[in-house]
Design an enzyme around this catalytic site. Structure first.
Site, PDB file in Angstrom:
ATOM      1  N   SER A   1       0.456  -9.961  -0.792  1.00  0.00           N
ATOM      2  CA  SER A   1      -0.278 -11.230  -0.840  1.00  0.00           C
ATOM      3  C   SER A   1       0.361 -12.174  -1.859  1.00  0.00           C
ATOM      4  CB  SER A   1      -1.742 -10.993  -1.212  1.00  0.00           C
ATOM      5  OG  SER A   1      -2.320 -10.167  -0.233  1.00  0.00           O
TER       6      SER A   1
ATOM      7  N   THR B   1       0.815  -1.222   0.000  1.00  0.00           N
ATOM      8  CA  THR B   1       0.000   0.000   0.000  1.00  0.00           C
ATOM      9  C   THR B   1       0.844   1.267   0.000  1.00  0.00           C
ATOM     10  OG1 THR B   1      -1.811  -1.076   1.139  1.00  0.00           O
ATOM     11  CG2 THR B   1      -1.719   1.292   1.348  1.00  0.00           C
TER      12      THR B   1
HETATM   13  N1  ASP Z   1      -2.512  -5.710   0.146  1.00  0.00           N
HETATM   14  C1  ASP Z   1      -1.483  -4.808   0.623  1.00  0.00           C
HETATM   15  C2  ASP Z   1      -0.183  -5.591   0.684  1.00  0.00           C
HETATM   16  O1  ASP Z   1       0.022  -6.335   1.609  1.00  0.00           O
HETATM   17  C3  ASP Z   1      -1.858  -4.250   1.942  1.00  0.00           C
HETATM   18  C4  ASP Z   1      -0.842  -3.298   2.560  1.00  0.00           C
HETATM   19  O2  ASP Z   1       0.201  -3.008   2.066  1.00  0.00           O
HETATM   20  O3  ASP Z   1      -1.130  -2.788   3.627  1.00  0.00           O
HETATM   21  O4  ASP Z   1       0.636  -5.466  -0.183  1.00  0.00           O
END
Ligand code: ASP
Length: 347
Positions: A63, A17
């Site tokens: 992920s 993010t």
């Molecule tokens: N889906 C994002 C990731 O883990 C969530 C984040 O960065 O907070 O890359």
């Protein structure tokens, strides 16, 4: 200060993010490249350190993190180990605790800070938590004592004003800035007006031991979370996988499981196949004590190993690293009960 005297920090940008923007068509957050990322944080140029950057190309949502990508990160650190005083890894929050745990085992005898951070809001947004997380992580990666020795020579997660041992940390919140918690070990530092390090809790610099990387992980590990009503046919189907080498079972309370003969029989069969079964608790805090209740003792008698106060992230990645390193199951069994990188509290 002369350029040669400046502390050197390498930032490794993997994605998450912190480096995302909203896709105007779908409304979903997507990664953007390193160039735009640097434009968003001009503050880095004002820090009195020599800062360099390496990045995943393209950056990934965490992920999609995998053992092969941990190897890439570890190799970047190994390659640059002598040149830099500390490392900051920018990473998505979703699997950050897995990466922190994995690196803590992959980088044996690490004597320099590896600080992993990210954010809940993208760095380009006004209320982002990403800038504070990033800038303080760089400060911590560069921090040293009067003789130039690093203050935090271990793999950590810094998030929302707290520095936590990486392999003790779990993601606990999807919405708030305090996304991580270290339930079974206190924070190594807190950042307010000053950064207060708790020297007593930080691992000492391993003297006379060179960095020993373990880059080949074995992913033949599975997790089985127990619940009331769990079915024999489903469990047996999962545990019959031919390649399996280790199973982490997530049990109730202090390490207890339903007293079903078929379940114990399954664990005994795994043991006979040379497959390790490790017991960790579904509770966030506290440790497994299999001798406390009859429902735990039966597991101990079936040859299940105590995972102590491991997080799931630590248990899975420790097994991957140990299985990648050793052929001898007895040797791995012994190491499971030792704190290799400060990951468990050995009674
Ligand atoms: N889906 C994002 C990731 O883990 C969530 C984040 O960065 O907070 O890359």
């Amino acid at each position: 200060m002369d350029n040669r005297e400046k502390r050197k920090v390498l930032i490794i940008y993997t994605g998450g993010t912190i480096g995302m923007v909203e896709n105007p068509n779908t409304g979903a957050l997507e990664n953007f490249g390193l160039h735009r990322f640097l434009e968003m944080v001009p503050e880095l140029g004002r820090m009195d350190y020599h800062i360099s950057l390496e990045a995943f190309d393209p950056p990934i949502d965490s992920s999609d993190m995998e053992p092969i990508r941990w190897k890439e990160i570890a190799e970047m650190i190994v390659r640059n180990y002598e040149t830099y005083d500390g490392f900051v890894i920018l990473h998505g929050t979703d699997t950050m605790a897995y990466t922190a745990s994995a690196l803590s085992f992959m980088l044996e005898n690490i004597a320099k800070p590896v600080i992993i951070t990210g954010s809940q809001l993208p760095i380009g947004q006004l209320r982002t938590d990403g800038k504070e997380n990033l800038l303080t992580s760089v400060e911590i990666a560069a921090a040293c004592d009067a003789s130039g020795r690093p203050i935090v020579p271990e793999v950590c997660i810094y998030f929302d004003s707290r520095l936590m041992r990486g392999n003790r940390t779990t993601k606990i919140n999807t919405d708030e800035f305090n996304a991580f918690q270290s339930y079974n070990y206190p924070p190594l530092a807190t950042a307010g007006i000053d950064i207060r390090f708790n020297a007593r809790l930080i691992r000492p610099i391993p003297t006379d031991k060179p960095l020993r990387p373990h880059l080949e992980l074995d992913d033949r590990v599975m997790v089985l979370s127990l619940f009331p009503g769990i079915r024999q046919d489903f469990v047996e189907a999962a545990l019959s996988a031919k390649e399996l080498r280790a199973v982490v079972i997530k049990t109730f309370g202090a390490g207890n499981a339903p007293q079903k003969p078929w379940l114990l029989e399954s664990f005994l069969k795994l043991r006979a196949r040379g497959i390790l079964v490790v017991n960790i608790t579904q509770c966030s805090e506290g440790s497994v004590e299999m001798h406390r209740y009859e429902t735990g003792l039966q597991l101990l008698n079936a040859g299940v190993e105590n995972g102590h106060d491991s997080t799931i992230e630590t248990c899975v990645t420790k097994l991957m690293v140990l299985l990648g390193e050793h052929r001898d199951t007895e040797q791995i069994r012994a190491l499971l009960h030792q704190s290799i990188a400060g990951e468990i509290t050995v009674p």
